[in-house]
Design a protein around this motif. Structure first.
Motif, PDB file in Angstrom:
ATOM      1  N   PHE A  89       0.817  -1.209   0.000  1.00  0.00           N
ATOM      2  CA  PHE A  89       0.000   0.000   0.000  1.00  0.00           C
ATOM      3  C   PHE A  89       0.859   1.271   0.000  1.00  0.00           C
ATOM      4  O   PHE A  89       0.510   2.262  -0.626  1.00  0.00           O
ATOM      5  N   GLN A  90       1.930   1.279   0.758  1.00  0.00           N
ATOM      6  CA  GLN A  90       2.932   2.340   0.747  1.00  0.00           C
ATOM      7  C   GLN A  90       2.301   3.733   0.826  1.00  0.00           C
ATOM      8  O   GLN A  90       1.457   3.998   1.682  1.00  0.00           O
ATOM      9  N   LYS A  91       2.690   4.647  -0.049  1.00  0.00           N
ATOM     10  CA  LYS A  91       2.245   6.041   0.050  1.00  0.00           C
ATOM     11  C   LYS A  91       0.777   6.215  -0.321  1.00  0.00           C
ATOM     12  O   LYS A  91       0.202   7.297  -0.123  1.00  0.00           O
ATOM     13  N   ASP A  92       0.154   5.167  -0.865  1.00  0.00           N
ATOM     14  CA  ASP A  92      -1.257   5.265  -1.221  1.00  0.00           C
ATOM     15  C   ASP A  92      -2.173   5.004  -0.027  1.00  0.00           C
ATOM     16  O   ASP A  92      -3.395   5.062  -0.167  1.00  0.00           O
TER      17      ASP A  92
ATOM     18  N   CYS B 159      -7.695  18.388  -9.391  1.00  0.00           N
ATOM     19  CA  CYS B 159      -7.005  17.405  -8.549  1.00  0.00           C
ATOM     20  C   CYS B 159      -5.498  17.372  -8.773  1.00  0.00           C
ATOM     21  O   CYS B 159      -4.775  16.760  -7.983  1.00  0.00           O
ATOM     22  N   HIS B 160      -5.013  18.016  -9.839  1.00  0.00           N
ATOM     23  CA  HIS B 160      -3.580  17.893 -10.145  1.00  0.00           C
ATOM     24  C   HIS B 160      -2.696  18.553  -9.096  1.00  0.00           C
ATOM     25  O   HIS B 160      -1.513  18.234  -8.990  1.00  0.00           O
ATOM     26  N   LYS B 161      -3.269  19.422  -8.274  1.00  0.00           N
ATOM     27  CA  LYS B 161      -2.498  20.032  -7.188  1.00  0.00           C
ATOM     28  C   LYS B 161      -2.696  19.321  -5.862  1.00  0.00           C
ATOM     29  O   LYS B 161      -2.115  19.711  -4.854  1.00  0.00           O
ATOM     30  N   GLY B 162      -3.514  18.300  -5.863  1.00  0.00           N
ATOM     31  CA  GLY B 162      -3.774  17.553  -4.644  1.00  0.00           C
ATOM     32  C   GLY B 162      -5.262  17.470  -4.347  1.00  0.00           C
ATOM     33  O   GLY B 162      -6.066  18.257  -4.866  1.00  0.00           O
ATOM     34  N   PHE B 163      -5.632  16.526  -3.500  1.00  0.00           N
ATOM     35  CA  PHE B 163      -7.032  16.336  -3.147  1.00  0.00           C
ATOM     36  C   PHE B 163      -7.079  15.664  -1.778  1.00  0.00           C
ATOM     37  O   PHE B 163      -6.062  15.156  -1.279  1.00  0.00           O
ATOM     38  N   GLU B 164      -8.273  15.662  -1.178  1.00  0.00           N
ATOM     39  CA  GLU B 164      -8.427  15.132   0.169  1.00  0.00           C
ATOM     40  C   GLU B 164      -9.680  14.262   0.258  1.00  0.00           C
ATOM     41  O   GLU B 164     -10.667  14.508  -0.435  1.00  0.00           O
ATOM     42  N   LEU B 165      -9.609  13.293   1.124  1.00  0.00           N
ATOM     43  CA  LEU B 165     -10.796  12.540   1.541  1.00  0.00           C
ATOM     44  C   LEU B 165     -11.046  12.917   2.999  1.00  0.00           C
ATOM     45  O   LEU B 165     -10.175  12.704   3.850  1.00  0.00           O
ATOM     46  N   ARG B 166     -12.198  13.473   3.279  1.00  0.00           N
ATOM     47  CA  ARG B 166     -12.522  13.939   4.628  1.00  0.00           C
ATOM     48  C   ARG B 166     -13.641  13.084   5.230  1.00  0.00           C
ATOM     49  O   ARG B 166     -14.629  12.798   4.551  1.00  0.00           O
ATOM     50  N   VAL B 167     -13.443  12.717   6.475  1.00  0.00           N
ATOM     51  CA  VAL B 167     -14.454  11.953   7.215  1.00  0.00           C
ATOM     52  C   VAL B 167     -15.020  12.884   8.283  1.00  0.00           C
ATOM     53  O   VAL B 167     -14.311  13.284   9.216  1.00  0.00           O
ATOM     54  N   LEU B 168     -16.293  13.225   8.147  1.00  0.00           N
ATOM     55  CA  LEU B 168     -16.923  14.181   9.047  1.00  0.00           C
ATOM     56  C   LEU B 168     -17.903  13.457   9.962  1.00  0.00           C
ATOM     57  O   LEU B 168     -18.729  12.659   9.508  1.00  0.00           O
ATOM     58  N   SER B 169     -17.817  13.722  11.247  1.00  0.00           N
ATOM     59  CA  SER B 169     -18.770  13.207  12.220  1.00  0.00           C
ATOM     60  C   SER B 169     -19.022  14.293  13.254  1.00  0.00           C
ATOM     61  O   SER B 169     -18.376  15.351  13.232  1.00  0.00           O
ATOM     62  N   ASP B 170     -19.949  14.033  14.157  1.00  0.00           N
ATOM     63  CA  ASP B 170     -20.287  15.056  15.152  1.00  0.00           C
ATOM     64  C   ASP B 170     -19.110  15.396  16.054  1.00  0.00           C
ATOM     65  O   ASP B 170     -19.005  16.513  16.561  1.00  0.00           O
ATOM     66  N   HIS B 171     -18.226  14.430  16.255  1.00  0.00           N
ATOM     67  CA  HIS B 171     -17.172  14.623  17.249  1.00  0.00           C
ATOM     68  C   HIS B 171     -15.838  15.066  16.668  1.00  0.00           C
ATOM     69  O   HIS B 171     -15.014  15.633  17.384  1.00  0.00           O
ATOM     70  N   LYS B 172     -15.612  14.818  15.369  1.00  0.00           N
ATOM     71  CA  LYS B 172     -14.301  15.162  14.814  1.00  0.00           C
ATOM     72  C   LYS B 172     -14.306  15.120  13.301  1.00  0.00           C
ATOM     73  O   LYS B 172     -15.264  14.650  12.670  1.00  0.00           O
TER      74      LYS B 172
ATOM     75  N   ARG C  79     -11.630  13.890  10.210  1.00  0.00           N
ATOM     76  CA  ARG C  79     -10.397  13.192   9.856  1.00  0.00           C
ATOM     77  C   ARG C  79     -10.109  13.456   8.397  1.00  0.00           C
ATOM     78  O   ARG C  79     -11.009  13.414   7.557  1.00  0.00           O
ATOM     79  N   VAL C  80      -8.829  13.715   8.075  1.00  0.00           N
ATOM     80  CA  VAL C  80      -8.482  14.116   6.708  1.00  0.00           C
ATOM     81  C   VAL C  80      -7.299  13.283   6.204  1.00  0.00           C
ATOM     82  O   VAL C  80      -6.293  13.137   6.889  1.00  0.00           O
ATOM     83  N   ALA C  81      -7.453  12.747   5.003  1.00  0.00           N
ATOM     84  CA  ALA C  81      -6.352  12.110   4.293  1.00  0.00           C
ATOM     85  C   ALA C  81      -6.040  12.975   3.091  1.00  0.00           C
ATOM     86  O   ALA C  81      -6.883  13.159   2.215  1.00  0.00           O
ATOM     87  N   ALA C  82      -4.832  13.525   3.047  1.00  0.00           N
ATOM     88  CA  ALA C  82      -4.429  14.429   1.968  1.00  0.00           C
ATOM     89  C   ALA C  82      -3.484  13.705   1.015  1.00  0.00           C
ATOM     90  O   ALA C  82      -2.527  13.059   1.451  1.00  0.00           O
ATOM     91  N   PHE C  83      -3.756  13.836  -0.268  1.00  0.00           N
ATOM     92  CA  PHE C  83      -2.919  13.228  -1.301  1.00  0.00           C
ATOM     93  C   PHE C  83      -2.411  14.338  -2.215  1.00  0.00           C
ATOM     94  O   PHE C  83      -3.165  15.189  -2.654  1.00  0.00           O
ATOM     95  N   LYS C  84      -1.113  14.316  -2.486  1.00  0.00           N
ATOM     96  CA  LYS C  84      -0.502  15.331  -3.338  1.00  0.00           C
ATOM     97  C   LYS C  84       0.272  14.663  -4.458  1.00  0.00           C
ATOM     98  O   LYS C  84       0.772  13.563  -4.309  1.00  0.00           O
TER      99      LYS C  84
END
Length: 233
Positions: free
Chosen positions: A42-45, A213-226, A228-233
Motif C-alpha cells: 500500500f505504501q504512500k497510497d 485534482c492535479h495540485k492535490g485532493f483530500e478525503l474527509r471523514v466528518l462526524s459530530d465529534h471530529k 479526519r483528513v487524508a491528503a494526497f498530493k
C-alpha cells in the motif's frame, strides 16, 4: 494550450495507462517473493487518519487507501508472483480494473471506534463512540471545493477483539475490485457476533478525476465529534 498540456502531465500519475506500470509491478513481485503481507504494497497510497492507544503505544487503526494506478500495478505484480500468472492474466485483470477506475478517484476507507483504555489507575476507560464510524459523511475535496462522489458502506463489524477485524478482506465485497482477488481466495469471512466494545466500518468512495485534482485532493471523514483528513498530493 500550454496550461492544458501541463495539467494533463500533472494528472498522468492518476490516469491508468494501457498496461500496468512496469516498475510498480516489479515492486509488487519483490514484496511477494520476500513473503511480505499484502498490505506492504500500500505504501504512500495509504494514509493513516486515526490512532488508538491501549494505555501504551499508539497504533494507527483508521486509514484511507487510494486505488491509484501505481497501487493497482503493485497489487497485480504481487498476485502475479504469488499465483504464477502469465502476462495475459495480468493484462486481462488490468483491463477490467481500468474500465472501472480510470478517470475516477477511488478510495477504501477503514474507520475504527475503540474504547479509550485507562492508563494505570490515573484515568477512566471511555467507551467507544460507534457513531464515529457509522454516522459519518465522506467528502472528497480539491482546491478547497467539494467534488461529487458516491459512497458505499461495505461492512460494519462489532467485536470483543479488535484482531477480528483483520479477517475482513474489503476487496472481496467491492464488485469493481474483483480482479484484485487471488485465485486461491475463499469466501468472505463471517462477521463476529455483534458483541463487544470494538467497532470498525469499511467504505468505498468514488469521485470523478477533475483537473483541479492535479495540485492535490483530500478525503474527509466528518462526524459530530471530529474531522479526519487524508491528503494526497
Amino acid at each position: 494550450m500550454v496550461f492544458a498540456i501541463l495539467a494533463c502531465l500533472a494528472l498522468e500519475p492518476l490516469a491508468f495507462p494501457t498496461v500496468p506500470i512496469a516498475s510498480e509491478v516489479e515492486g509488487g513481485r519483490q514484496s511477494a517473493a520476500k513473503g511480505r503481507p499484502l498490505d506492504a504494497i500500500f505504501q504512500k497510497d495509504r494514509k493513516a487518519i486515526g490512532k488508538w492507544s491501549n494505555g501504551g503505544v499508539a497504533t494507527a487503526v483508521e486509514h484511507v487507501i487510494l486505488l491509484s494506478p501505481s497501487l493497482v500495478s503493485r497489487w497485480l505484480g504481487y498476485l502475479e508472483r504469488k499465483q504464477w500468472w502469465d502476462a495475459t492474466e495480468k493484462q486481462v485483470r488490468w483491463n477490467l480494473l481500468k474500465y472501472d477506475l480510470d478517470g475516477r478517484l477511488t478510495f477504501l476507507v477503514r474507520l475504527s471506534a475503540y474504547p479509550k483504555r485507562a492508563v494505570a489507575d490515573l484515568s477512566e476507560e471511555i467507551s467507544a463512540k460507534v457513531e464515529n464510524v457509522s454516522q459519518v459523511s465522506l467528502v472528497v475535496t480539491a482546491g478547497g471545493q467539494k467534488i461529487d462522489r458516491t459512497v458505499a458502506r461495505l461492512a460494519l463489524w462489532q467485536s470483543r477483539e479488535r484482531s477480528d477485524f483483520e479477517r475482513y478482506h474489503w476487496w472481496l465485497d467491492a464488485e469493481m475490485l474483483r480482479p484484485l482477488v487471488p485465485d486461491t481466495s475463499g469466501p468472505q469471512s463471517e462477521p463476529p457476533l455483534p458483541l463487544g466494545d470494538f467497532f470498525a466500518a469499511w467504505y468505498l468512495v468514488q469521485a470523478p478525476l477533475l483537473p483541479e485534482c492535479h495540485k492535490g485532493f483530500e478525503l474527509r471523514v466528518l462526524s459530530d465529534h471530529k474531522e479526519r483528513v487524508a491528503a494526497f498530493k
